[in-house]
Design an enzyme around this catalytic site. Structure first.
Site, PDB file in Angstrom:
ATOM      1  N   THR A 102      46.257  32.230  27.159  1.00 52.88           N
ATOM      2  CA  THR A 102      47.190  32.669  26.122  1.00 52.88           C
ATOM      3  C   THR A 102      48.586  32.916  26.689  1.00 52.88           C
ATOM      4  OG1 THR A 102      45.327  33.755  25.057  1.00 52.88           O
ATOM      5  CG2 THR A 102      47.523  34.435  24.324  1.00 52.88           C
TER       6      THR A 102
ATOM      7  N   LYS B 147      47.595  44.462  33.967  1.00 51.60           N
ATOM      8  CA  LYS B 147      47.594  45.928  34.028  1.00 51.60           C
ATOM      9  C   LYS B 147      46.423  46.475  34.831  1.00 51.60           C
ATOM     10  CE  LYS B 147      45.782  44.503  29.888  1.00 51.60           C
ATOM     11  NZ  LYS B 147      46.199  43.620  28.835  1.00 51.60           N
TER      12      LYS B 147
ATOM     13  N   GLU C 173      56.528  43.686  33.559  1.00 56.06           N
ATOM     14  CA  GLU C 173      56.918  44.163  32.223  1.00 56.06           C
ATOM     15  C   GLU C 173      55.829  43.903  31.187  1.00 56.06           C
ATOM     16  OE1 GLU C 173      60.170  45.725  31.038  1.00 56.06           O
ATOM     17  OE2 GLU C 173      58.429  46.186  29.802  1.00 56.06           O
TER      18      GLU C 173
ATOM     19  N   VAL D  25      52.341  46.383  30.240  1.00 57.86           N
ATOM     20  CA  VAL D  25      52.228  47.566  29.373  1.00 57.86           C
ATOM     21  C   VAL D  25      52.866  47.268  28.019  1.00 57.86           C
ATOM     22  CG1 VAL D  25      52.748  50.018  29.096  1.00 57.86           C
ATOM     23  CG2 VAL D  25      52.355  49.082  31.383  1.00 57.86           C
TER      24      VAL D  25
ATOM     25  N   GLY E 130      52.647  44.844  26.005  1.00 63.46           N
ATOM     26  CA  GLY E 130      52.995  43.437  25.737  1.00 63.46           C
ATOM     27  C   GLY E 130      54.484  43.172  25.662  1.00 63.46           C
TER      28      GLY E 130
ATOM     29  N   ILE F 263      56.905  44.851  24.237  1.00 67.05           N
ATOM     30  CA  ILE F 263      57.844  45.986  24.203  1.00 67.05           C
ATOM     31  C   ILE F 263      58.399  46.207  25.612  1.00 67.05           C
ATOM     32  CG2 ILE F 263      58.125  48.444  23.733  1.00 67.05           C
ATOM     33  CD1 ILE F 263      55.748  48.324  21.864  1.00 67.05           C
TER      34      ILE F 263
ATOM     35  N   GLU G 133      38.784  41.943  23.751  1.00 70.37           N
ATOM     36  CA  GLU G 133      38.658  41.342  25.076  1.00 70.37           C
ATOM     37  C   GLU G 133      37.242  40.775  25.227  1.00 70.37           C
ATOM     38  OE1 GLU G 133      41.011  41.532  27.648  1.00 70.37           O
ATOM     39  OE2 GLU G 133      42.464  42.858  26.710  1.00 70.37           O
TER      40      GLU G 133
ATOM     41  N   LYS H 282      47.243  50.895  31.203  1.00 67.97           N
ATOM     42  CA  LYS H 282      48.676  50.889  30.881  1.00 67.97           C
ATOM     43  C   LYS H 282      49.271  52.287  31.077  1.00 67.97           C
ATOM     44  CE  LYS H 282      47.652  47.232  27.584  1.00 67.97           C
ATOM     45  NZ  LYS H 282      47.283  46.891  26.209  1.00 67.97           N
TER      46      LYS H 282
ATOM     47  N   GLY I 221      49.482  38.990  22.494  1.00 70.97           N
ATOM     48  CA  GLY I 221      49.694  37.673  21.879  1.00 70.97           C
ATOM     49  C   GLY I 221      50.587  36.799  22.739  1.00 70.97           C
TER      50      GLY I 221
HETATM   51  P1  NDP Z   1      43.164  34.036  29.324  1.00 73.29           P
HETATM   52  O1  NDP Z   1      41.726  34.377  29.514  1.00 73.29           O
HETATM   53  O2  NDP Z   1      43.596  33.438  28.061  1.00 73.29           O
HETATM   54  O3  NDP Z   1      43.594  33.015  30.504  1.00 73.29           O
HETATM   55  C1  NDP Z   1      43.210  33.215  31.823  1.00 73.29           C
HETATM   56  C2  NDP Z   1      43.600  31.982  32.612  1.00 73.29           C
HETATM   57  O4  NDP Z   1      43.249  32.198  33.969  1.00 73.29           O
HETATM   58  C3  NDP Z   1      42.891  30.699  32.171  1.00 73.29           C
HETATM   59  O5  NDP Z   1      43.805  29.642  32.085  1.00 73.29           O
HETATM   60  C4  NDP Z   1      41.898  30.434  33.292  1.00 73.29           C
HETATM   61  O6  NDP Z   1      41.662  29.068  33.541  1.00 73.29           O
HETATM   62  C5  NDP Z   1      42.609  31.044  34.469  1.00 73.29           C
HETATM   63  N1  NDP Z   1      41.702  31.412  35.517  1.00 73.29           N
HETATM   64  C6  NDP Z   1      40.643  32.250  35.444  1.00 73.29           C
HETATM   65  N2  NDP Z   1      40.029  32.328  36.627  1.00 73.29           N
HETATM   66  C7  NDP Z   1      40.727  31.537  37.473  1.00 73.29           C
HETATM   67  C8  NDP Z   1      40.585  31.167  38.832  1.00 73.29           C
HETATM   68  N3  NDP Z   1      39.598  31.649  39.600  1.00 73.29           N
HETATM   69  N4  NDP Z   1      41.462  30.291  39.348  1.00 73.29           N
HETATM   70  C9  NDP Z   1      42.465  29.785  38.612  1.00 73.29           C
HETATM   71  N5  NDP Z   1      42.650  30.096  37.307  1.00 73.29           N
HETATM   72  C10 NDP Z   1      41.788  30.956  36.763  1.00 73.29           C
HETATM   73  O7  NDP Z   1      43.989  35.345  29.673  1.00 73.29           O
HETATM   74  P2  NDP Z   1      45.349  35.842  29.003  1.00 73.29           P
HETATM   75  O8  NDP Z   1      46.345  34.775  29.057  1.00 73.29           O
HETATM   76  O9  NDP Z   1      45.034  36.479  27.710  1.00 73.29           O
HETATM   77  O10 NDP Z   1      45.747  37.044  29.986  1.00 73.29           O
HETATM   78  C11 NDP Z   1      46.347  36.819  31.243  1.00 73.29           C
HETATM   79  C12 NDP Z   1      46.812  38.140  31.815  1.00 73.29           C
HETATM   80  O11 NDP Z   1      47.757  38.727  30.921  1.00 73.29           O
HETATM   81  C13 NDP Z   1      45.716  39.200  31.970  1.00 73.29           C
HETATM   82  O12 NDP Z   1      45.978  39.998  33.101  1.00 73.29           O
HETATM   83  C14 NDP Z   1      45.851  40.042  30.718  1.00 73.29           C
HETATM   84  O13 NDP Z   1      45.357  41.347  30.858  1.00 73.29           O
HETATM   85  C15 NDP Z   1      47.352  40.046  30.546  1.00 73.29           C
HETATM   86  N6  NDP Z   1      47.803  40.329  29.203  1.00 73.29           N
HETATM   87  C16 NDP Z   1      47.362  39.566  28.173  1.00 73.29           C
HETATM   88  C17 NDP Z   1      47.818  39.798  26.894  1.00 73.29           C
HETATM   89  C18 NDP Z   1      47.391  38.959  25.743  1.00 73.29           C
HETATM   90  O14 NDP Z   1      47.865  39.174  24.626  1.00 73.29           O
HETATM   91  N7  NDP Z   1      46.519  37.952  25.947  1.00 73.29           N
HETATM   92  C19 NDP Z   1      48.741  40.904  26.616  1.00 73.29           C
HETATM   93  C20 NDP Z   1      49.188  41.621  27.782  1.00 73.29           C
HETATM   94  C21 NDP Z   1      48.716  41.334  29.026  1.00 73.29           C
HETATM   95  P3  NDP Z   1      40.953  28.075  32.461  1.00 73.29           P
HETATM   96  O15 NDP Z   1      41.869  28.053  31.281  1.00 73.29           O
HETATM   97  O16 NDP Z   1      40.888  26.752  33.151  1.00 73.29           O
HETATM   98  O17 NDP Z   1      39.638  28.690  32.175  1.00 73.29           O
HETATM   99  N1  HSE Z   2      43.267  43.964  24.303  1.00 73.18           N
HETATM  100  C1  HSE Z   2      44.635  44.335  24.397  1.00 73.18           C
HETATM  101  C2  HSE Z   2      45.052  44.979  23.073  1.00 73.18           C
HETATM  102  C3  HSE Z   2      45.477  43.117  24.730  1.00 73.18           C
HETATM  103  O1  HSE Z   2      44.288  44.945  22.106  1.00 73.18           O
HETATM  104  O2  HSE Z   2      46.116  45.551  22.992  1.00 73.18           O
HETATM  105  C4  HSE Z   2      46.831  43.470  25.244  1.00 73.18           C
HETATM  106  O3  HSE Z   2      46.771  44.172  26.429  1.00 73.18           O
END
Ligand code: NDP
Ligand code: HSE
Length: 428
Positions: free
Chosen positions: A14, A107, A131, A134, A136, A138, A192, A207, A304
């Site tokens: 994402t 986080k 940034e 915590v 997202g 904001i 999650e 956070k 998001g």
């Molecule tokens: P996703 O699960 O959507 O994506 C994780 C990515 O990491 C995937 O592309 C996956 O690969 C890759 N990945 C996982 N394991 C490995 C590995 N061993 N080697 C290489 N690549 C790997 O996560 P998000 O994008 O949702 O979240 C990413 C970070 O951002 C997290 O720390 C999350 O807490 C943080 N975050 C997310 C928010 C959100 O709204 N989603 C909001 C705020 C923070 P593949 O696609 O090939 O499986």
């Molecule tokens: N699971 C988290 C939430 C994603 O609902 O706010 C962003 O950290």
């Protein structure tokens, strides 16, 4: 124009794809604003063949995040994998140790390993920015470290998990149970992969641990947080709280007390007319209180693709402009160990109990409260159901210790069915 800033992005889920989209869409704007072209040298995810909706063939590829983090053509390692252990941690450490700057949205990693990572970043003279970790989109990290840096902070609090706020808001608007709305949120993909991170309050507590460190100059101390999730919140509590003029929120509070730095992440009541009380759905809100500013309320999307990637880009652009600073606002060796506060300051509490509908029952409850030094502010009794009657009490300010003593004594009155629900009412 200076040399391009070369990124290696690990994680194309994402957030990672969101970052890629911004860099492709706004290349000229970003270059104009930072004075440097921001380019992507290489990417990394688990599955190279996955269709991610964005063409990736023009970028280099690594299947191992550490290989990406240590490439010669990477200036900034952008970690968007997630998790407090495993590949994210190993790759961030490798990047810092090889002299790369790091941007992350992780986080969990910072809440658990923030201190050692800050020390590592400083040892190698590199930036570690977060940034997006915590609330997202904001810009709360910037608010604490830049916009409000002239303040001494007294309290930072907020709703920082959109999924929990969605569940609590939907319970209220639909009248449905926690289990029903949990299933709905899960079906909509709001939770999650491990929902306990959301509903158990752990994600929001990660956070809060970061904000506490920034606000109070202490080492990140996730284990020092008094933590409780939203699983025990029933529709009866939501309805009863609303009846008394409150909303129930999973509220994180970090504050300086006479007994140390207090960190709590727990369901609390807030006045329904307050900004926090009016925060509906998946939106986040962070409230910062400082000696010069008074109170600042920041509200916005906490998760998001777009909002989170927007925050990641804020860090990337700061690094492009050469803006650096200590990871948690002070040099790592000046961050004080964060001993948890020995107790919470007094507060009013909401109590809900089922009382035997017979003469003298209410008097017995009032007596044990009085004997524990807990004073009743407001009380409401509803028509009895079967043999018991729901009773709501709002107390005057009292200590958690006095309340606990009253609740223990209440169990011995033999007029209360089951355990009373007690929730703190936060002044906001
Ligand atoms: P996703 O699960 O959507 O994506 C994780 C990515 O990491 C995937 O592309 C996956 O690969 C890759 N990945 C996982 N394991 C490995 C590995 N061993 N080697 C290489 N690549 C790997 O996560 P998000 O994008 O949702 O979240 C990413 C970070 O951002 C997290 O720390 C999350 O807490 C943080 N975050 C997310 C928010 C959100 O709204 N989603 C909001 C705020 C923070 P593949 O696609 O090939 O499986
Ligand atoms: N699971 C988290 C939430 C994603 O609902 O706010 C962003 O950290």
């Amino acid at each position: 124009m200076s040399q391009p800033l070369r990124l290696g992005i690990a994680g194309l889920g994402t957030v990672g794809i969101g970052v890629l989209r911004i860099i492709r869409k706004h290349a000229d704007l970003l270059a104009a604003r930072t004075g440097r072209e921001i380019v992507i040298s290489a990417l990394c995810a688990r599955d190279r063949s996955k269709d991610r909706g964005v063409p990736l063939d023009r970028y280099g590829w690594e299947s191992d995040p550490v290989a990406l983090a240590t490439r010669d053509d990477v200036d900034v390692f952008v970690e968007l994998i997630g998790g407090d252990e495993g590949p994210a941690k190993v790759a961030v450490e490798a990047a810092l140790a090889t002299g790369k700057d790091v941007v992350t949205a992780n986080k969990a990693l910072l809440a658990i390993h923030g201190q050692s990572l800050a020390e590592l970043a400083e040892k190698h003279g590199r930036a570690l920015r977060y940034e997006a970790a915590v609330a997202g989109g904001i810009p709360v990290i910037k608010a604490l470290t830049e916009g409000l840096v002239g303040n001494q902070f007294s309290r930072v609090m907020g709703v920082m998990n959109g999924s929990c706020n969605y569940i609590l808001t939907r319970m209220e608007t639909s009248g449905l149970s926690y289990a029903e709305i949990f299933a709905e949120a899960d079906g909509l993909g709001y939770l999650e992969a491990d929902p306990q991170l959301d509903v158990g309050g752990i994600d929001a507590a990660h956070k809060l641990a970061i904000l506490t460190s920034l606000a109070f100059g202490t080492q990140v101390n996730f284990d020092g947080i008094v933590l409780e999730g939203i699983e025990r919140i029933s529709i009866d509590d939501i309805t009863a709280a609303a009846d008394m003029g409150y909303k129930i929120k999973l509220l994180g509070v970090a504050q300086k007390t006479g007994r140390g730095i207090e960190q709590r992440m727990q369901p609390c009541l807030v006045p329904d007319t307050s900004p926090l009380g009016q925060l509906d759905g998946g939106t986040n809100m962070v409230v910062i209180e400082g000696d010069s500013i008074g109170q600042v309320v920041l509200r916005g999307p906490g998760a998001g693709e777009g909002p989170t990637a927007s925050a990641v880009m804020a860090d990337v652009c700061d690094i492009a402009r050469g803006m650096r600073g200590p990871v948690f606002g002070l040099p790592a060796n000046q961050l004080a160990p964060a001993a948890p506060a020995s107790s919470s300051p007094p507060a009013p509490y909401y109590l809900r109990m089922a009382l035997d509908d017979k003469p003298g029952a209410l008097a017995k409850v009032a007596k044990v409260l009085g004997e524990a030094g807990v004073s009743i502010d407001r009380m409401r009794q509803y028509g009895h159901q079967d043999t018991s009657a729901p009773v709501l009490i709002v107390t005057h300010k009292t200590t958690p210790e006095a309340l606990a003593a009253a609740l223990e004594a209440m169990a011995g009155t033999n007029v209360v069915t089951g355990s009373p629900v007690a929730l703190r009412i936060e002044a906001v």
